[in-house]
Enzyme design. Structure first.
Site, mmCIF file in Angstrom:
data_model
loop_
_atom_site.group_PDB
_atom_site.id
_atom_site.type_symbol
_atom_site.label_atom_id
_atom_site.label_comp_id
_atom_site.label_asym_id
_atom_site.label_seq_id
_atom_site.Cartn_x
_atom_site.Cartn_y
_atom_site.Cartn_z
ATOM 1 C CE LYS A 112 -4.345 -1.658 0.477
ATOM 2 N NZ LYS A 112 -5.630 -1.840 1.060
ATOM 3 C CE LYS A 194 -6.219 -8.337 -2.407
ATOM 4 N NZ LYS A 194 -6.639 -7.967 -1.060
ATOM 5 C CE LYS A 197 -13.117 -3.774 -0.223
ATOM 6 N NZ LYS A 197 -12.089 -3.087 0.537
HETATM 7 P P1 ATP Z 1 -8.808 -4.761 -1.733
HETATM 8 O O1 ATP Z 1 -7.331 -4.773 -1.897
HETATM 9 O O2 ATP Z 1 -9.579 -5.582 -2.697
HETATM 10 O O3 ATP Z 1 -9.403 -3.389 -1.568
HETATM 11 P P2 ATP Z 1 -8.836 -5.323 1.009
HETATM 12 O O4 ATP Z 1 -7.796 -6.242 1.484
HETATM 13 O O5 ATP Z 1 -8.766 -3.879 1.288
HETATM 14 O O6 ATP Z 1 -9.069 -5.607 -0.493
HETATM 15 P P3 ATP Z 1 -11.120 -5.916 2.670
HETATM 16 O O7 ATP Z 1 -12.462 -5.437 2.287
HETATM 17 O O8 ATP Z 1 -10.597 -5.326 3.885
HETATM 18 O O9 ATP Z 1 -10.251 -5.811 1.379
HETATM 19 O O10 ATP Z 1 -11.078 -7.499 2.745
HETATM 20 C C1 ATP Z 1 -12.082 -8.212 3.376
HETATM 21 C C2 ATP Z 1 -11.795 -9.683 3.371
HETATM 22 O O11 ATP Z 1 -11.837 -10.202 2.050
HETATM 23 C C3 ATP Z 1 -10.421 -10.059 3.925
HETATM 24 O O12 ATP Z 1 -10.581 -11.189 4.745
HETATM 25 C C4 ATP Z 1 -9.613 -10.384 2.703
HETATM 26 O O13 ATP Z 1 -8.629 -11.338 2.981
HETATM 27 C C5 ATP Z 1 -10.671 -10.959 1.770
HETATM 28 N N1 ATP Z 1 -10.305 -10.765 0.358
HETATM 29 C C6 ATP Z 1 -10.092 -9.586 -0.280
HETATM 30 N N2 ATP Z 1 -9.763 -9.773 -1.572
HETATM 31 C C7 ATP Z 1 -9.774 -11.131 -1.769
HETATM 32 C C8 ATP Z 1 -9.506 -11.979 -2.902
HETATM 33 N N3 ATP Z 1 -9.166 -11.483 -4.068
HETATM 34 N N4 ATP Z 1 -9.611 -13.317 -2.731
HETATM 35 C C9 ATP Z 1 -9.969 -13.839 -1.540
HETATM 36 N N5 ATP Z 1 -10.221 -13.102 -0.444
HETATM 37 C C10 ATP Z 1 -10.124 -11.760 -0.533
#
Ligand code: ATP
Ligand code: LTN
Length: 330
Positions: A112, A194, A197
């Site tokens: 990040k 990965k 969002k």
């Molecule tokens: P992003 O990078 O997509 O914004 P994040 O890590 O900020 O994701 P969170 O909303 O905090 O997203 O994640 C919520 C949950 O979803 C966490 O347990 C995370 O491990 C899981 N998660 C997020 N993206 C994935 C993915 N691509 N595959 C499986 N699990 C995921």
């Protein structure tokens, strides 16, 4: 008493299929056997700059998606992190037990801070300590998360053990719950990354709010690998392997059956079938979500009830921690 599970998601955008398979779906399956606490981690979200009005709206969006995905507010506690200030109070105490080096080693911090090089704030650095406080303040036994959170869970466990060792047994040392399949759903455009969002390329991510046509179109354009065979091979064919995983998760068909079903037929009909399977999964979820989201009064009631219950539990733990730390009682 049932053991406790706790998990959370950041209200930084609409939720994706990654969050659904990696986390939400497992929460709903576990919530009957466990005492479930599910929060929307708005304090974590502001480690990256957020527009206030959007953050406010998205926090309720995520609450509505939890409910649409199957979290039952009469069984589990659903709340917003900033409504329980005890998380931050515990975070301070844990911060004083965490070394600079431990935070520097967190890969999410490294990722990040390179993505947001213009805003490498201290909150981004201490983010995992707040996450540890979220978990430890409820003495959670199990934390269902995706693969990317494993390292944060390891830090949480270390902090619990450290506090217990210095001050006497206080915290439950939590176990991660990482699903065998679906713990890391990959991007539809760059399958070695990965699904996220916050990916600037919208075609890379399937949102749970996407229309049926958007789902079909994103699947049709999903990056596959050179070749034409539908064979699961994570290392050499990450694109098609990710689609096989999605098809398996959406239909429950085994990987072997999927390979057989599309043997010799090429990628196009396969991608079409994955698209339809995902429409069948997401479409009812989206409709339920839109219905629940339109009733803000009920959503506010749910999070009010959740905050009251969560605060009661959090207060009890914090009182104990303050006492053990040596703070004078008021
Ligand atoms: P992003 O990078 O997509 O914004 P994040 O890590 O900020 O994701 P969170 O909303 O905090 O997203 O994640 C919520 C949950 O979803 C966490 O347990 C995370 O491990 C899981 N998660 C997020 N993206 C994935 C993915 N691509 N595959 C499986 N699990 C995921
Ligand atoms: N760090 C997690 C979100 C998160 C969380 C938590 C998950 C914050 N607090 C407590 C489980 C338990 C993420 O970035 N996905």
């Amino acid at each position: 008493m049932k053991p406790t599970i706790l998990s959370g998601m950041q209200p930084t955008n609409d939720l994706t299929l990654g969050q659904y398979f990696g986390a939400l779906r497992n929460w709903t399956e576990l919530q009957r056997e466990y005492n479930g606490l599910f929060c929307v981690v708005d304090l974590h979200a502001i480690t990256v700059r957020q527009e206030p009005a959007k953050l406010r709206r998205r926090t309720l969006d995520v609450v509505a998606m939890y409910l649409a995905g199957g979290i039952d507010a009469s069984v589990s506690t659903l709340f917003v992190q900033s409504h329980v200030p005890e998380h931050c109070q515990l975070q301070w105490i844990l911060s004083c037990l965490t070394s600079f080096g431990e935070c520097s080693r967190m890969t999410q911090f490294k990722d990040k801070s390179s993505q947001h090089a213009d805003n490498v704030n201290v909150g981004l650095f201490t983010y995992p300590i707040l996450m540890a406080a979220d978990i430890l303040i409820y003495n959670a036994d199990l934390v269902p998360v995706g693969e990317d959170q494993k390292q944060h869970l390891e830090l949480t466990r270390n902090l619990a053990e450290r506090f217990n060792h210095i001050y006497s047994d206080t915290f439950t040392v939590p176990e991660p719950f990482i699903p065998k399949v679906g713990a890391k759903i990959m991007s539809l455009q760059e399958p070695e990354k990965k699904m996220s969002k916050s990916d600037p390329n919208e075609r890379a991510t399937l949102f749970l709010t996407d229309t049926d046509d958007q789902i079909r179109s994103k699947l049709r354009r999903a990056v596959t690998d050179s070749g034409s065979e539908v064979i699961y091979d994570q290392e050499h064919r990450p694109g098609v392997s990710n689609l096989i995983t999605l098809y398996h998760l959406a239909t429950n068909k085994s990987v072997a059956d999927i390979e057989k079903e599309f043997d010799g037929r090429g990628y196009a009909p396969f991608k079409e079938a994955v698209g339809e399977a995902l429409v069948d999964l997401i479409s009812p979820l989206r409709q339920k979500y839109l219905e629940i989201r339109s009733d803000e009064e009920s959503l506010n009631k749910v999070i009010k009830m959740g905050a009251e219950h969560a605060r009661e539990r959090a207060r009890r733990t914090l009182r104990k921690v303050y006492k053990k730390t040596g703070f004078v009682e008021l």
